[in-house]
Design an enzyme around this catalytic site. Structure first.
Site, PDB file in Angstrom:
ATOM      1  N   LYS A 267      41.955 -26.183 -33.086  1.00 14.37           N
ATOM      2  CA  LYS A 267      40.939 -25.037 -33.884  1.00 14.37           C
ATOM      3  C   LYS A 267      41.935 -23.448 -34.429  1.00 14.37           C
ATOM      4  CE  LYS A 267      38.357 -20.755 -32.350  1.00 14.37           C
ATOM      5  NZ  LYS A 267      37.405 -20.134 -31.147  1.00 14.37           N
ATOM      6  N   LYS A 279      31.912  -8.890 -31.922  1.00 13.97           N
ATOM      7  CA  LYS A 279      32.692  -8.673 -31.486  1.00 13.97           C
ATOM      8  C   LYS A 279      32.677  -7.362 -30.872  1.00 13.97           C
ATOM      9  CE  LYS A 279      35.376 -12.743 -31.134  1.00 13.97           C
ATOM     10  NZ  LYS A 279      35.649 -13.123 -29.912  1.00 13.97           N
ATOM     11  N   ASP A 290      42.542 -16.500 -34.019  1.00 11.87           N
ATOM     12  CA  ASP A 290      42.202 -17.651 -33.581  1.00 11.87           C
ATOM     13  C   ASP A 290      42.221 -18.885 -33.695  1.00 11.87           C
ATOM     14  OD1 ASP A 290      40.211 -18.178 -31.438  1.00 11.87           O
ATOM     15  OD2 ASP A 290      38.295 -17.723 -33.035  1.00 11.87           O
ATOM     16  N   ARG A 353      33.638 -24.532 -31.109  1.00 12.80           N
ATOM     17  CA  ARG A 353      33.420 -25.522 -30.309  1.00 12.80           C
ATOM     18  C   ARG A 353      32.881 -26.065 -31.703  1.00 12.80           C
ATOM     19  NH1 ARG A 353      30.410 -22.703 -25.740  1.00 12.80           N
ATOM     20  NH2 ARG A 353      32.162 -21.484 -26.059  1.00 12.80           N
TER      21      ARG A 353
HETATM   22  N1  BES Z   1      38.060 -16.674 -30.198  1.00 10.28           N
HETATM   23  C1  BES Z   1      37.083 -16.669 -29.029  1.00 10.28           C
HETATM   24  C2  BES Z   1      38.095 -16.368 -27.616  1.00 10.28           C
HETATM   25  C3  BES Z   1      38.624 -15.557 -27.236  1.00 10.28           C
HETATM   26  C4  BES Z   1      38.918 -14.628 -26.735  1.00 10.28           C
HETATM   27  C5  BES Z   1      40.314 -15.841 -27.938  1.00 10.28           C
HETATM   28  C6  BES Z   1      39.659 -14.004 -26.458  1.00 10.28           C
HETATM   29  C7  BES Z   1      41.191 -15.829 -27.557  1.00 10.28           C
HETATM   30  C8  BES Z   1      41.193 -14.095 -26.687  1.00 10.28           C
HETATM   31  C9  BES Z   1      36.089 -17.079 -28.801  1.00 10.28           C
HETATM   32  O1  BES Z   1      35.627 -17.485 -30.282  1.00 10.28           O
HETATM   33  C10 BES Z   1      34.761 -16.689 -28.374  1.00 10.28           C
HETATM   34  O2  BES Z   1      34.699 -15.461 -29.185  1.00 10.28           O
HETATM   35  N2  BES Z   1      34.250 -16.757 -27.183  1.00 10.28           N
HETATM   36  C11 BES Z   1      33.531 -16.381 -26.572  1.00 10.28           C
HETATM   37  C12 BES Z   1      32.055 -17.545 -26.327  1.00 10.28           C
HETATM   38  C13 BES Z   1      31.176 -17.258 -24.876  1.00 10.28           C
HETATM   39  C14 BES Z   1      30.227 -16.416 -26.681  1.00 10.28           C
HETATM   40  C15 BES Z   1      30.133 -18.303 -25.377  1.00 10.28           C
HETATM   41  C16 BES Z   1      33.910 -15.444 -25.863  1.00 10.28           C
HETATM   42  O3  BES Z   1      34.845 -15.884 -24.726  1.00 10.28           O
HETATM   43  O4  BES Z   1      33.737 -14.496 -25.018  1.00 10.28           O
HETATM   44 ZN    ZN Z   2      37.291 -18.035 -31.452  1.00 10.40          ZN
HETATM   45 ZN    ZN Z   3      33.612 -16.280 -31.347  1.00 11.18          ZN
END
Ligand code: BES
Ligand code: ZN
Ligand code: ZN
Length: 525
Positions: A267, A279, A290, A353
Site C-alpha cells: 500500500k 480524519k 501510510d 483496500r
Molecule cells: N491508513 C488508515 C489505517 C491506519 C490507522 C493506519 C491508524 C495506521 C494507523 C486507513 O486508511 C484507514 O483510515 N482505515 C480506516 C478504515 C475504516 C474507515 C473502515 C480505519 O482504520 O479507521
Molecule cells: Zn490509509
Molecule cells: Zn484511510
C-alpha cells in the site's frame, strides 16, 4: 551516512582475536549474558578484555537484552573504553540483533568501534551462529540509523566504522546482514519523508533509481497509463488530489527460478487525510506513513537483488495520496476496479483496500504461486494487536505458516487473525458488487475479506496489516521502523512453492450447476 563494516577474521572458537587489528578502535563492544553476571558463571575472557565485572555490576547492569553500559577498561587491551551490551538469559539470534542495535545507538559518539559481541553467542551451533552474525551486522546498520534530513544542526553521530571480529567463513552472512540493514534503512528514509515532499511521482522516482542501481527491472505507470489500464480503485482515491498517481512494477528474475514465483504488493498512500470522510486532526498527524507497505516491499526488493534467491519475485506498488479536493470521490460513489468489479465507496478513509484491489488483480494476472500484501490498513489492527505485531490473514495455511516462520527468524512479529467467511456479507452493497466497509467491529477481518475478492482463483495469498509496527510514535527511536523488509527478504530467501497447501478439491455439491453431471432419474420400483 553509510558506515564501513569490515570483518576482522578470527578463529572459530574462543576469543583469540587479532588484537593489533582492532587496537585502532575508539571503543570495543562486548556482549555479556545475564547468567555470566548474575550467576557467577564468569569466564576469564572478560578479564582478558579488561572488563571489571564488579565495577559493571555496581552500575546496576544485569546483562538483560538491550541493556548498555559504557565503562573504562581495566587493563591495556586495545582501546580503553568498553561498551558492555546485555544479551539476556538465552543468547540467540534475536537477542544478538536487539543488543547490537542498542549498543550501537549508545555508541554513535565513537568513530570506530571494534565488536566482539558475536562471541557471546559462540555456543550456538554453526547454522544459528551464522544467523547470529547476520543479525549482528543488521543490528549495526539499524542502530546507526538516524533521519536528519530536516535538521539544520551538525550531524551528531561520529560513527564511521565498526570492525566485527568473527570467523571469516561467515563473511557471506555478515555481508548479507549489512545489505538487509541497508535495505531496511532505505525503506525508513522513504517512510520518514513528509507527505508533502514525497509525492507519488517522487516516491516512484526513488524506487526506480534503486531498481536501476541494483539490476531490478522497473516499470513506472503514469496517470494516462493507469487510466488506460482502467485501475478505477487507484484513480478513485486519487480524484481529490493535485498530485498524479503512480503504479510501479518491479521484478527480480534469476536465471534459475526453480523455487517458484512470488508476488509482493504494498500500500503506497503517501498521505491519508481520510478524503471527504476526513480524519480528526490527531488521527492525521502520522499519516505520512501510510505508504509503509510499499516502502517495505521496495526495501525487500533491494535486499533480494543482493541475496539472489532462486525464486522469481514481482512487486506491485500503487501510489497516491488521499485528499479532499473539489472533485474528490464522494461517499456513495461507485468505482469500477481493474477487475471489472464495482465498489460502492461508503467511507473514503477506507482507501487502502481500493488501491490494493487493483494491484492484487494485476499481480494475479501473472499467475504467481503466492502473493503477500503489506498495508497500514486498519486502526482496528492496532487496537487488537498493539504497536509491535502485524495482523496476518490469508487463504492458504501452508503460506501463512511460511510467513510465521520468517517472522520468527527475523523477529518481525505477526499474529494470525481468522479470515471468517461469515463476515463477508457485511460487504454486500445495495447498488454495486461490493462496498468498501463492513459494520463497526472486526474491521481488520472485513478489510482482508474485501482484498480477498481481488485475488485470482487458486493463488495462495496472505495479507499483513502493519498499521501498528510500521511506525514508532512513542518509543525511541521514533519514526519509521522499516517493518517487513527483513520478513519479506527472509520469505523470498526460503520460498518453496511445495510448502503451500494444495487448494481443497471442490465438493461436487458446491460446484456450479453446469459442472454437475445430469441427474439420473430414479426409476420407480
Ligand atoms: N491508513 C488508515 C489505517 C491506519 C490507522 C493506519 C491508524 C495506521 C494507523 C486507513 O486508511 C484507514 O483510515 N482505515 C480506516 C478504515 C475504516 C474507515 C473502515 C480505519 O482504520 O479507521
Ligand atoms: Zn490509509
Ligand atoms: Zn484511510
Amino acid at each position: 551516512m553509510k558506515i564501513s563494516l569490515p570483518l576482522i577474521s578470527a578463529s572459530a572458537t574462543g576469543l583469540s582475536a587479532p588484537v593489533d587489528a582492532i587496537s585502532a578502535a575508539d571503543a570495543y563492544l562486548v556482549g555479556i549474558a545475564y547468567e555470566d553476571l548474575c550467576q557467577g558463571t564468569v569466564s576469564d575472557d572478560f578479564e582478558h578484555y579488561g572488563i571489571d565485572l564488579q565495577k559493571l555490576k555496581a552500575t546496576g547492569f544485569e546483562g538483560k537484552t538491550g541493556e548498555v553500559q559504557i565503562l573504562t577498561g581495566s587493563n591495556n587491551f586495545g582501546p580503553g573504553l568498553v561498551i558492555a551490551a546485555g544479551i539476556g538469559r538465552f543468547p540467540g539470534v534475536t537477542n544478538i540483533r536487539t543488543a547490537t542495535i542498542e549498543a550501537i545507538r549508545a555508541g554513535t559518539s565513537f568513530k570506530h568501534i571494534a565488536s566482539y559481541l558475536i562471541y557471546a553467542a559462540a555456543d550456538l551451533d554453526d547454522d544459528d551462529f551464522e544467523m547470529a552474525i547476520q543479525a549482528h551486522a543488521e543490528g549495526i546498520v539499524l542502530g546507526a540509523y538516524a533521519f536528519r534530513e530536516y535538521k539544520s544542526s551538525q550531524q551528531k553521530t561520529e560513527l564511521r566504522k565498526v570492525s566485527v571480529v568473527a570467523p571469516s567463513k561467515f563473511a557471506a552472512a555478515h555481508r548479507n546482514g549489512q545489505r538487509i540493514g541497508e535495505a531496511v534503512n532505505f525503506a525508513r528514509d522513504l517512510v520518514n519523508e513528509p507527505g508533502g515532499s514525497l509525492t507519488p511521482r517522487k516516491f516512484a522516482g526513488r524506487v526506480q533509481t534503486m531498481a536501476r542501481q541494483n539490476g531490478l527491472s522497473c516499470k513506472v505507470w503514469n496517470k494516462p497509463a493507469i487510466e488506460k489500464a482502467q485501475m478505477g480503485g487507484l484513480l478513485g482515491v486519487n480524484r481529490g488530489s493535485e498530485q498524479e498517481p503512480r503504479f510501479v512494477q518491479l521484478a527480480y528474475t534469476p536465471k534459475k527460478a526453480s523455487r517458484g514465483h512470488l508476488a509482493l504488493v504494498g500500500k503506497g498512500i503517501t498521505f491519508d487525510s481520510g478524503g471527504l470522510s476526513i480524519k480528526p486532526a490527531s488521527g492525521m498527524m502520522t499519516m505520512k506513513y501510510d505508504m509503509a507497505g510499499a516502502a517495505a516491499v521496495a526495501g525487500a526488493m533491494f535486499a533480494i537483488a543482493s541475496l539472489k534467491p532462486s525464486v522469481k519475485v514481482s512487486a506491485y506498488l500503487p501510489m497516491t495520496d488521499n485528499m479532499t479536493g473539489g472533485d474528490a470521490t464522494r461517499p456513495g460513489d461507485v468505482l469500477k476496479t481493474h477487475s471489472k468489479k464495482t465498489v460502492e465507496v461508503l467511507n473514503t478513509d477506507a482507501e487502502g483496500r481500493l488501491i490494493l484491489a487493483d494491484a492484487l488483480s494485476i499481480a494475479s494476472k501473472a499467475k504467481p504461486d503466492a502473493v503477500v500484501d503489506l498495508a497500514t490498513l486498519t486502526g482496528a489492527c492496532v487496537v487488537a494487536l498493539g504497536d509491535d505485531i502485524a495482523g496476518l490473514l490469508g487463504n492458504n495455511n501452508g503460506w501463512n505458516e511460511s510467513i510465521e516462520k520468517s517472522a520468527k527468524r527475523t523477529d518481525e512479529k505477526v499474529w494470525e487473525l481468522p479470515l471468517v467467511s461469515e463476515y463477508r456479507s457485511q460487504l454486500d452493497s445495495s447498488v454495486a458488487d461490493i462496498q468498501n466497509i463492513g459494520s463497526n467491529y472486526g474491521g481488520t477481518i472485513t478489510a482482508a475479506l474485501f482484498l480477498q475478492e481481488f485475488v485470482g482463483e487458486g493463488i495462495a495469498w496472505a495479507h499483513l496489516d502493519i498499521a501498528g509496527p510500521a511506525f514508532r510514535e512513542k518509543a525511541e527511536p521514533k519514526g519509521a521502523t522499516g517493518y517487513g523488509v527483513r520478513l519479506l527478504a527472509d520469505l523470498a530467501a526460503n520460498f518453496k512453492k511445495s510448502e503451500l497447501s494444495k487448494p481443497p478439491a471442490i465438493p461436487a455439491s458446491s460446484k456450479p450447476a453446469s459442472a454437475k453431471s445430469a441427474p439420473t432419474k430414479k426409476k420407480k420400483s
